[in-house]
Enzyme design. Structure first.
Site, PDB file in Angstrom:
ATOM      1  N   GLU A 726       0.962  -0.961  -0.284  1.00 30.49           N
ATOM      2  CA  GLU A 726       0.260   0.054   0.230  1.00 30.49           C
ATOM      3  C   GLU A 726       0.906   1.000  -0.063  1.00 30.49           C
ATOM      4  O   GLU A 726       0.538   2.194   0.267  1.00 30.49           O
ATOM      5  CB  GLU A 726      -0.558  -0.234   1.321  1.00 30.49           C
ATOM      6  CG  GLU A 726      -1.808  -1.089   1.286  1.00 30.49           C
ATOM      7  CD  GLU A 726      -3.057  -1.355   2.329  1.00 30.49           C
ATOM      8  OE1 GLU A 726      -2.434  -0.512   3.596  1.00 30.49           O
ATOM      9  OE2 GLU A 726      -3.631  -2.775   2.311  1.00 30.49           O
ATOM     10  N   GLU A 827      -6.028  -9.241  -3.003  1.00 35.54           N
ATOM     11  CA  GLU A 827      -7.731  -9.714  -1.197  1.00 35.54           C
ATOM     12  C   GLU A 827      -8.391  -9.503  -1.981  1.00 35.54           C
ATOM     13  O   GLU A 827      -9.416  -8.369  -0.413  1.00 35.54           O
ATOM     14  CB  GLU A 827      -7.081  -8.532  -0.368  1.00 35.54           C
ATOM     15  CG  GLU A 827      -5.305  -8.725  -0.301  1.00 35.54           C
ATOM     16  CD  GLU A 827      -5.234  -7.879   0.279  1.00 35.54           C
ATOM     17  OE1 GLU A 827      -5.628  -6.796   1.075  1.00 35.54           O
ATOM     18  OE2 GLU A 827      -3.754  -7.611   0.769  1.00 35.54           O
TER      19      GLU A 827
END
Length: 949
Positions: A726, A827
């Site tokens: 991220e 994910e």
């Protein structure tokens, strides 16, 4: 691991893990055990369920749940055979003359004598206690004379194998029901205890009418209250409303006090006469607790309800949590968050949650925690009950969905601003000069469509970021329909830099994101997004907002329309056939081709090699039902937390690799590939406090040690690594160590494990709702890393998405695909309170990913209820039932397997088109049947597979 002692007062049997054994061996084993006088001591005692209850003064609760099969086979499991429940009111077992008053279970299709019906009773038995077993059993099927039915315990210990403990037997014929009785005691507690029936020859059905297992040691049962296991709707918390003072309660690092009122009578119980306070708290985890060891059963879901408030220390509101502390037999500790809510000093609030234990704990404590030190926690009541199963949600009925029809009034602005109003004191007017073509993502959804008018709304005099054009759409939005949002936006001069523009919805008092885009002052920008409403609102308003105050906003061609997912699926099936299949020519040789003409060929695909994986966690692998579903339906895995730095080194120099090692061992044993998630995590609130406290030099050393320690230990084990998670949403390492650190992480990782593909990984890339991670920003981020020499090997799109719309997802994939790197959904999860809508969302994402040529794999972020990061996202409920979304996933896996049959042609060939993967082939003619296997790999040209007969 604990082992059962060989010198206990009853005998134990060892049995190999191989289940196959013949009846003679079983009978001989049982006979030898029953000839042991120490074993026979309890086998002839006749005791009914009522007598057991009487003798134990009310503490002899039956530890077998659903003992009379009134709930079908709930909690019972046929052991590699079939089982069902029959109403005895409507049928007699074959050959029996007795009429039963309730239901009975039938265990059929038994191929081995050890196969029968079982129930896990681990959490309801204790070492040292003696238990009495009484059951009514029968048999039916191909039987001459009589046969033995046995009651047995299976005792599992990790590291020391499985042993079996004989309980009792009875001789049964088809003429009548018999009582099977016996006793058992465990000198030590194994990891798992399973009670089951077995014995008759293969093909003979076992019938069970009722099962009662009670504690037959009254003094022991009275001295250990936890052995009185509460079943059904009973609250397992003792003294839940403090009517017996503070008995059974204790302070967790603090003091607890009983009250009937506080604060000069201003605080009184919400219900009952008393409440308790946890006071003199010096840590946020201090609170009030109760041990519930032995009262909770593994693999059962429990509902928790607590009534709480706070008091003192000038804190008016605070987060209050219900937490479980669990200790396993090998002393591993686990904390499970159950429920949380904002509590106040003004009123009582209710906390509600749910939990499930996968393994067999040695100790379980439930406690209330959360507020800052010095603040008292007040508890009025606590209820923990076996969770009632939620009935499946019905498919939503949507009349006249009007797919592709814009619900925005006067979208073309042919009637000025009619239907629109200014939100705030800004000014709306109409001007010309906007695009006449639909935005690309809308064109994908709508197909042929009228061109836009070229008129736009000009918004001036904006003094707040939220000011812009608005329209009420309350009566036009239908529940459970997925709507796509589309439009053109532009900003005026005077902006200090790029500006965010957002199509938002006000749904009653809630803000819903309908799409965002970052706009520069150089032209028109497409804005796209989606939304869905699942609870009936009283008011829905759509509005466009975002630029800084004083910056003019221009809005054109706003479209909000329901999407036709089935039409999109038809298109995706064609794309899937093109991108995921290959023409195959089976060319036969070794015999005269003339003899092969007309021979029957059967082709069946055994496995699709496309990676479909899931997130799993260490605690999941203690649940054999979870493991069974996982290993059957996924071929890749990623660890939820167990490889993250804060997990493997929570305190500096204190390493924990055991959890990751155990998951990795499970995956290897089932030939499941693994992704390494993640080496670093750039978002500051995920960085452990000791790392945050390091100075620059020590932090650089710690980063190097992390890379060396992790990648050296697992070299060659993980096919991928998410190197720095991220990076579009955080910058801890870059801020502390400079811009080069990100590329250096990739370079060092490549040196330490050259076999692993190194990924970037981020969220909201694919859904149009976050300008920080738009496809354009992600592409630039990857190019920047590559310019610094980072060996970026793959693009991770997390895929935590709401209300997905295929063309929006596909647009992001198309843009990222130009980089030529493999794209993975890493994910993926979707969320809806309705299982059918959730299944639709999941199908959208799976089909879009599978059909796109740039996507190389899909990882779900879990599938089991209570073990996912988002609620209403599971495919399997906590106790193992597959819901509609799970059925949709399984149906797609089946759809993505190829089957073909036909005849060999006059060229000695058989042709078909199939998915990539492994196949079996059967060739059948009048003289013989031949079986072969072959593999279809990726490729554009037809694959010729030689088959030598």
């Amino acid at each position: 691991m604990r082992r059962i002692s060989a010198c206990c007062f009853i005998s134990l049997f060892s049995r190999t893990n191989q289940k196959h054994r013949d009846k003679d061996k079983l009978t001989q084993r049982s006979r030898e055990a029953m000839e042991n006088p120490m074993y026979n001591a309890g086998n002839n005692v006749e005791i009914s369920a009522q007598k057991a209850n009487d003798s134990n003064h009310g503490c002899a609760t039956n530890i077998v749940l659903n003992h009379d099969f009134s709930e079908g086979l709930h909690l019972w499991h046929p052991n590699n055979c079939d089982g069902f429940v029959v109403s005895a009111e409507s049928a007699h077992p074959e050959g029996t003359s007795e009429k039963l008053g309730g239901n009975y279970a039938v265990v059929s299709n038994r191929k081995e004598c050890w196969q029968g019906l079982e129930q896990d009773i681990t959490a309801r038995v204790s070492p040292g206690s003696t238990y009495t077993v009484s059951a009514r059993v029968g048999v039916s099927g191909p039987l001459q004379g009589s046969t033995d039915v046995l009651a047995t315990l299976k005792l599992e210990n990790r590291g020391s194998g499985t042993s079996y403990l004989f309980i009792g037997r009875t001789c049964v014929s088809k003429e009548k029901w018999e009582k099977l009785e016996g006793t058992f005691s465990l000198p030590a507690m194994p990891d798992r205890v399973v009670f089951y029936f077995e014995g008759p020859s293969p093909g003979v059905d076992i019938l069970i009418e009722s099962v009662v297992i009670t504690c037959s040691s009254p003094s022991e049962c009275e001295s250990v209250s936890q052995r009185c296991f509460a079943t059904g709707d009973e609250n397992i918390i003792l003294n839940p409303k403090f009517e017996d003072g503070l008995n059974n309660w204790s302070g967790r690092g603090c003091k607890i006090v009983l009250h009937d009122s506080m604060a000069d009578g201003k605080i009184v119980p919400l219900s009952g006469k008393y409440f308790a306070s946890a006071t003199e708290r010096t840590q946020s985890w201090n609170g009030i607790q109760q041990e519930i060891t032995g009262k909770v059963q593994r693999k059962l879901a429990y509902d928790v309800t607590a009534v709480v408030r706070i008091f003192g220390n000038n804190v008016t509101n605070s987060d209050v949590r219900v937490t479980l502390w669990v200790q396993t037999p090998n002393l591993r500790e686990q904390y499970i968050g159950v429920a949380n809510a904002q509590a106040t000093d003004k009123d009582w609030v209710q906390l509600q949650g749910k939990f499930l234990l996968n393994g067999s704990p040695s100790k379980v404590v439930i406690y209330i925690e959360g507020p800052p030190s010095g603040t008292d926690i007040l508890l009025n009541s606590l209820i923990v009950k076996h969770a009632v199963k939620t009935p499946p949600s019905p498919p939503p009925v949507i009349e006249n969905p009007a797919f592709g029809v814009n619900i925005i009034q006067n979208s073309s602005l042919s009637y000025g601003t009619n239907g629109w109003f200014p939100l705030g004191n800004c000014t709306l007017s109409v001007a010309t000069g906007s695009p006449h073509i639909l935005p690309p993502m809308a064109r994908e959804s709508l197909g042929p469509h009228e061109p836009l008018s070229g008129r736009y709304i000009l918004v001036t005099n904006r003094t707040q970021t939220w000011m812009g054009p608005a329209q009420m759409i309350t009566d036009k939005v239908k529940l459970f329909l997925t709507y796509q949002v589309s439009g053109w936006v532009r900003i005026g001069s005077g902006a200090s830099g790029p500006q965010n523009v957002n199509v938002a919805l006000g749904v009653d008092s809630q803000w819903v994101n309908g799409g965002q885009v970052e706009v520069n002052g150089d032209g028109w920008h497409e804005i796209g997004g989606s939304f869905r409403i699942e609870k009936q609102p009283s008011k829905v308003m759509v509005y466009v907002q975002g630029p800084s105050p004083g910056v003019d906003l221009m809005v054109a061609g706003v479209q909000i329309f329901p999407v036709n997912r089935q039409a999109r699926f038809r298109y995706l099936r064609r794309q899937t056939d093109q991108n995921r299949k290959r023409d195959v020519i089976l060319k036969f040789s070794g015999v005269d081709s003339s003899t092969l003409l007309g021979t029957v060929v059967l082709v069946k695909q055994m496995q699709n090699t496309f990676p479909l994986g899931s997130c799993i966690s260490r605690t999941n692998i203690d649940n054999e039902d979870f493991v069974d579903f996982f290993t059957k339906n996924f071929n890749w895995a990623v660890f939820g937390n167990e490889l993250k730095w804060y997990w493997t080194e929570p305190q500096q120099g204190n390493f924990n690799y055991n959890d990751a090692d155990e998951i990795l061992a499970l995956c290897k044993s089932h030939s499941i590939q693994t992704r390494g998630h993640c080496i670093f995590w750039e978002v500051i609130n995920t960085v452990q406090s000791w790392v945050q406290a390091l100075n620059k030099n020590d932090l650089m050393t710690a980063v190097q040690n992390r890379l060396t320690g992790l990648l050296t230990r697992y070299k060659g084990n993980f096919m991928h690594y998410d190197v720095n998670n991220e990076m579009l949403h955080g910058s801890f390492y870059q801020d502390r160590l400079g811009k080069d650190i990100r590329a250096n992480m990739f370079k060092t990782a490549r040196q330490l494990d050259p076999s692993a593909l190194l990924f970037v990984n981020d969220y909201h890339v694919e859904d149009g709702c976050d300008t920080r991670s738009s496809p354009e920003k992600y592409i630039q981020h990857i190019l920047d890393l590559q310019e610094q020499g980072a060996p970026v090997g793959g693009i991770g799109i997390q895929g935590h998405i709401d209300s997905p719309v295929g063309p929006i997802v596909c647009s992001a994939l198309d843009k990222l695909g130009v980089l030529g790197l493999p794209i993975w959904f890493t994910e993926l999860d979707v969320s809806s309170i309705n299982e059918y809508v959730r299944g639709d969302d999941l199908e959208v994402m799976l089909r879009e990913a599978f059909a796109h040529p740039a996507v190389d794999g899909i990882m779900l972020w879990g599938f089991w209820e209570l073990f996912m990061s988002r609620v209403n996202s599971h495919l399997v409920d906590a106790e193992g039932d597959i819901n509609e979304a799970g059925k949709r996933y399984l149906a797609l896996r089946k759809e993505w397997l190829s089957y073909a049959h036909g005849h060999i042609d006059d060229q000695g060939q058989f042709q078909f088109r199939g998915f990539h993967g492994t196949y079996t082939l059967e060739i059948i003619n009048s003289s013989k049947k031949v079986s072969k296997t072959f593999v279809v790999d990726n490729g554009d040209s037809p694959l010729v597979v030689p088959i030598d007969l």
